[in-house]
Write an enzyme that holds these catalytic residues in place. Sequence first.
Site, PDB file in Angstrom:
ATOM      1  CD  GLU B 128      -1.472 -13.270  26.127  1.00 36.57           C
ATOM      2  OE1 GLU B 128      -1.510 -12.387  27.100  1.00 36.57           O
ATOM      3  OE2 GLU B 128      -1.563 -12.595  25.062  1.00 36.57           O
ATOM      4  CB  THR B 181      -8.910  -8.528  26.306  1.00 37.84           C
ATOM      5  OG1 THR B 181      -7.702  -7.672  26.406  1.00 37.84           O
ATOM      6  CG2 THR B 181      -9.046  -9.449  25.276  1.00 37.84           C
TER       7      THR B 181
END
Lengths: 307, 307
Positions: B128, B181
């Site tokens: 991630e 993001t």
Amino acid sequence: MDTIKIFCPATIANVSCGFDVLGLCLESIGDEMIITKTNEKGVRITAITGADLPFETEKNVAGVAALALIEKLQPDYGFEIQIHKKIKAGSGIGSSAASAAGAVFGINYLLDNPLTLKELIPFATEGEKLASGTAHADNVAPALLGGFTLVRSYEPLDVISIKAPEELYASVIHPQIELKTIDARSVLRENISLKKATIQCGNLGGLISGLYTNDYELIGRSLHDELVEPVRSILIPKFKELKAAAKAEGALGGGISGSGPSVFALSKGRETAQKAATAMAAVMQDIGVPFEVHVSPINPTGIKILP
Amino acid sequence: MDTIKIFCPATIANVSCGFDVLGLCLESIGDEMIITKTNEKGVRITAITGADLPFETEKNVAGVAALALIEKLQPDYGFEIQIHKKIKAGSGIGSSAASAAGAVFGINYLLDNPLTLKELIPFATEGEKLASGTAHADNVAPALLGGFTLVRSYEPLDVISIKAPEELYASVIHPQIELKTIDARSVLRENISLKKATIQCGNLGGLISGLYTNDYELIGRSLHDELVEPVRSILIPKFKELKAAAKAEGALGGGISGSGPSVFALSKGRETAQKAATAMAAVMQDIGVPFEVHVSPINPTGIKILP
């Protein structure tokens, strides 16, 4: 029935990571109140023992809460209230909340309970407003409902009851110094970092999960207050040492009770809670500040009717 | 067994009031991965379909997660990974988390599960980190564990599993606009008011209480994000209208999925969830932005082994 005698329990607001949203109800300390239905309308405070509080209804926390409820219910009766305080004012374990909650509970009961316990909360908070300047519900809600309570929202008021694990005990030490709620509020920072808020949310979520799953270890890990304790604890003598002493005896964790100066610890089992209380008492004894200690299970039901 | 084929589910992080701490697992959308144990050590990505992703292990989310796990376990084997993407990159429903979680799940399984699913989380978050710059766990945790997950703490990592009520369904709409993001993070305010943090805590506590007590109405009342949605939703076309359309069809509430651009709603029952999805689709159709919609129960188990 025309008279009711009730036990109005002390409460711990905030509960570390639950600033302004969580509260819990104690069992082994509380006031007694006697409320009597009278033909003469209005609310009169007829006796106060254990504390130097005003008899004038509009200046008395219980009186103000009672008046707010009567304004709503418009009963054909009046009420006399006797208040026998055992919870010290300014201790941080919900002294004013016990009086406010007791008044509305008693009057509602004598009128055959037209309102539910949850519905009584906003009237009790009117009393709290007189005491602390803000109509917070995190002491009156657990006093009325027992167990743990979560104030999910104030506008509109939405209070959730959460059952406490059966072996959960609280130890409370009350250093007898004066710390007004208003002063304890004034040290708070108006703004905090998003990161700290996120840490607080994680711990609050963990505590609530621990309560539902009886996971004492998780409750312990979650008793961490990122937002308020770092600044407010400065006002409490030997705060860090008190907390450390309780944890050294096996307490799960702890924090400031309400806005202080009382400090609480939560433990699994009465024995550990007793040891934690004794350890905290030793810390306070060392510095010569007078104090009281209490050890109590979590009170599952809140205000109780006495025989 | 030398080869495993797995379903790696999409996930919704944040879940409105649970910014950076809550996540949930979806069932009806996810990738497939095939992981094979090889005598040659190391990790090789041997096939990628459905997305244009790097084959170099160190630049691939699944590869990085796999390497982190292998560094820890030091197995006598190597691994080949095939990734068949169905979750669109940048959709906000945990595309990279599915790959990272799948890689560590598969390798751990082929080594006879030396680590628990919870213990795998930090290795998956390494993947991630490559995707989003921060090692957040709020997508990989639900992908691995299923249900809802609460990241109580990052240091040390402490993840709590929470079972979802059985009739809870998610509707997700993915407007196919690019929203990285990193950009979605940059609009966040670093500081927030203590008051807003308290409101967020109340709602997070309410949502978690609702999950434990199957109180759908409470879940709905708690789906209110005070901190992030007000600023981040500006980046999502017709956000308010999407949410309102879902609620008009009976959805309990909703919010931004992860850092967006997907928007989710939660409903009681598949029928309501389907109606909410259709209503959100109509809003997006009106403005001509291409989109995908998904309706899914909450996946109770996370990653599944396929025959």
